[in-house]
Write an enzyme that holds these catalytic residues in place. Sequence first.
Site, mmCIF file in Angstrom:
data_model
loop_
_atom_site.group_PDB
_atom_site.id
_atom_site.type_symbol
_atom_site.label_atom_id
_atom_site.label_comp_id
_atom_site.label_asym_id
_atom_site.label_seq_id
_atom_site.Cartn_x
_atom_site.Cartn_y
_atom_site.Cartn_z
ATOM 1 C CD GLU A 81 2.713 0.342 -6.184
ATOM 2 O OE1 GLU A 81 3.137 -0.656 -6.804
ATOM 3 O OE2 GLU A 81 2.742 0.477 -4.948
ATOM 4 C CB CYS A 95 -5.675 2.698 -0.475
ATOM 5 S SG CYS A 95 -4.227 2.970 0.404
ATOM 6 C CB CYS A 102 6.679 8.604 2.524
ATOM 7 S SG CYS A 102 6.092 9.142 4.105
ATOM 8 C CB CYS A 106 7.464 4.401 9.130
ATOM 9 S SG CYS A 106 6.788 6.127 9.683
ATOM 10 C CB CYS A 109 6.442 1.977 6.213
ATOM 11 S SG CYS A 109 5.559 2.732 4.326
ATOM 12 N N GLY A 152 3.029 7.927 0.883
ATOM 13 C CA GLY A 152 3.159 9.504 1.288
ATOM 14 C C GLY A 152 2.422 10.053 2.457
ATOM 15 C CD GLU A 153 1.791 12.422 7.257
ATOM 16 O OE1 GLU A 153 1.658 11.175 7.400
ATOM 17 O OE2 GLU A 153 0.800 12.961 7.314
ATOM 18 C CB SER A 184 -3.877 7.387 7.382
ATOM 19 O OG SER A 184 -3.235 6.791 8.269
ATOM 20 C CB SER A 207 0.119 5.864 11.434
ATOM 21 O OG SER A 207 -0.543 5.697 10.369
ATOM 22 C CG LEU A 208 -0.722 5.329 18.781
ATOM 23 C CD1 LEU A 208 -0.500 6.667 18.905
ATOM 24 C CD2 LEU A 208 -1.585 4.860 19.652
ATOM 25 C CG ASN A 283 0.257 -6.041 5.244
ATOM 26 O OD1 ASN A 283 -0.276 -7.412 5.436
ATOM 27 N ND2 ASN A 283 -0.479 -5.047 5.009
ATOM 28 C CB CYS A 324 -1.397 -1.400 5.078
ATOM 29 S SG CYS A 324 -2.907 -0.763 5.120
HETATM 30 N N1 SAH Z 1 1.622 8.398 5.668
HETATM 31 C C1 SAH Z 1 0.439 8.060 6.280
HETATM 32 C C2 SAH Z 1 -0.430 7.474 5.367
HETATM 33 C C3 SAH Z 1 0.027 6.187 4.504
HETATM 34 S S1 SAH Z 1 0.707 4.835 5.474
HETATM 35 C C4 SAH Z 1 0.588 7.328 7.508
HETATM 36 O O1 SAH Z 1 1.417 6.694 7.949
HETATM 37 O O2 SAH Z 1 -0.590 7.322 8.178
HETATM 38 C C5 SAH Z 1 -0.890 4.169 5.689
HETATM 39 C C6 SAH Z 1 -0.905 2.917 6.943
HETATM 40 O O3 SAH Z 1 -0.144 2.060 6.680
HETATM 41 C C7 SAH Z 1 -0.482 3.569 8.151
HETATM 42 O O4 SAH Z 1 -1.253 3.449 9.275
HETATM 43 C C8 SAH Z 1 0.629 2.725 8.601
HETATM 44 O O5 SAH Z 1 1.067 2.588 9.863
HETATM 45 C C9 SAH Z 1 0.510 1.534 7.810
HETATM 46 N N2 SAH Z 1 1.759 0.551 7.391
HETATM 47 C C10 SAH Z 1 3.043 0.922 7.048
HETATM 48 N N3 SAH Z 1 3.432 0.032 6.869
HETATM 49 C C11 SAH Z 1 2.728 -1.151 7.111
HETATM 50 C C12 SAH Z 1 3.205 -2.561 7.066
HETATM 51 N N4 SAH Z 1 4.204 -2.945 6.682
HETATM 52 N N5 SAH Z 1 1.918 -3.219 7.319
HETATM 53 C C13 SAH Z 1 0.804 -2.852 7.754
HETATM 54 N N6 SAH Z 1 0.609 -1.522 7.970
HETATM 55 C C14 SAH Z 1 1.580 -0.792 7.629
HETATM 56 FE FE1 SF4 Z 2 5.413 7.562 5.083
HETATM 57 FE FE2 SF4 Z 2 3.068 6.377 6.316
HETATM 58 FE FE3 SF4 Z 2 5.132 4.986 5.168
HETATM 59 FE FE4 SF4 Z 2 5.533 6.399 7.680
HETATM 60 S S1 SF4 Z 2 3.916 4.844 7.537
HETATM 61 S S2 SF4 Z 2 7.032 5.959 5.700
HETATM 62 S S3 SF4 Z 2 4.400 8.041 7.235
HETATM 63 S S4 SF4 Z 2 3.917 6.312 4.238
#
Ligand code: SAH
Ligand code: SF4
Length: 334
Positions: A81, A95, A102, A106, A109, A152-153, A184, A207-208, A283, A324
């Site tokens: 997507e 985006c 991925c 996490c 996500c 993805g990362e 990111s 992404s902290l 989200n 996101c």
């Molecule tokens: N893998 C990379 C880039 C894709 S994720 C990364 O993790 O940075 C992009 C962003 O979406 C990250 O900052 C992540 O923390 C955020 N994200 C993931 N799941 C989310 C959610 N459920 N609600 C809001 N942001 C989210």
């Molecule tokens: Fe992958 Fe980024 Fe989602 Fe973590 S937040 S599972 S690194 S896409």
Amino acid sequence: MPLHNLHEHFINQPKFRVKQAKKAVYQDLIDDWSLATNFSLPLRESLNQACLLQVQAEFFVAQDKKSVKALITLADRQKIETVILKNSDGRNSLCVSSQVGCPMGCKFCATGDLGFKRDLEPDEIINQVLLMARYLKNSNDKITNIIFMGMGEPFLNYDNVLWAIKVLNDAEGFNLGARHFSISTCGVIPGITKLAKEKLQINLAISLNAPNDELRSKLMPINKKYSLEKVMMAVKDYVKRTNRQVMFEYLLIQDVNDSLVQARELVRLMNHNLFVVNLIPYNPTGAFKPTNRKQIGIFKKFLEAKGINVTQRMSFGQDIMAACGQLAAGKNTD
Ligand code: SAH
Ligand code: SF4
């Protein structure tokens, strides 16, 4: 012949041909070489054979029209997507995805829930951009920013991501300035270190999402490999080398990472004037509850009172599962 190596098709041809081809693809945004009318018919036909420009996709437009998601089917039937986010200030951020699924897992996500299928090729990244650029062109609009925040990362697919960025940055092609790209990462240190050495002015976001190792390891398994301290050291080195701002994304999850004790821990980590915190409302993906608006305000004020640079991300496109962390390629839309 792949799109990211367009010159390969013009090896025995005059130099200006490649220039014309780049203009046709990246500026005129053709989706079929037959439309490149300054090329001979045989050349157009051979280009159509060698380098398909069409992308198979289905579009979803959010009710408020501020975001549009494309569900793309790749040549091997895998799905990814890509989402365009229209800001009220006129910026249109695309985006893009860097992998199918991925591997990072996490907990908050939806992409992480999918697991990992494969890396994307440079062409598959570039095609996300071309697809949306063509879509926006219909309404006289264009992409102003490209952010690697889709599925993805990106730092696990470093070479292909950088290759795609260089192609899209090419002045004879799409010509998007380096400062308009952001990557990111969940904290893949080798990627941060490598990027610090590229002489590119692209933006880095981390992404902290948690201010201490115990909580971060629970939410983001990668933290067991690359601890907060090590990530922060790598980021500081990046800032020293590049003198560029770094954005720390912190998504707010109710009763998980949104207390003032955690805000205080976060303040301690943000000990550089080029660090910016971007607060993101969680989200819903089914796993947790989002922090309410009032608590987001309290958390944000606390950081600001301590002199931290804070921005707050708007939430886009929840109704089309385009926000996101919600990208699960077809899982929710099929
Ligand atoms: N893998 C990379 C880039 C894709 S994720 C990364 O993790 O940075 C992009 C962003 O979406 C990250 O900052 C992540 O923390 C955020 N994200 C993931 N799941 C989310 C959610 N459920 N609600 C809001 N942001 C989210
Ligand atoms: Fe992958 Fe980024 Fe989602 Fe973590 S937040 S599972 S690194 S896409």
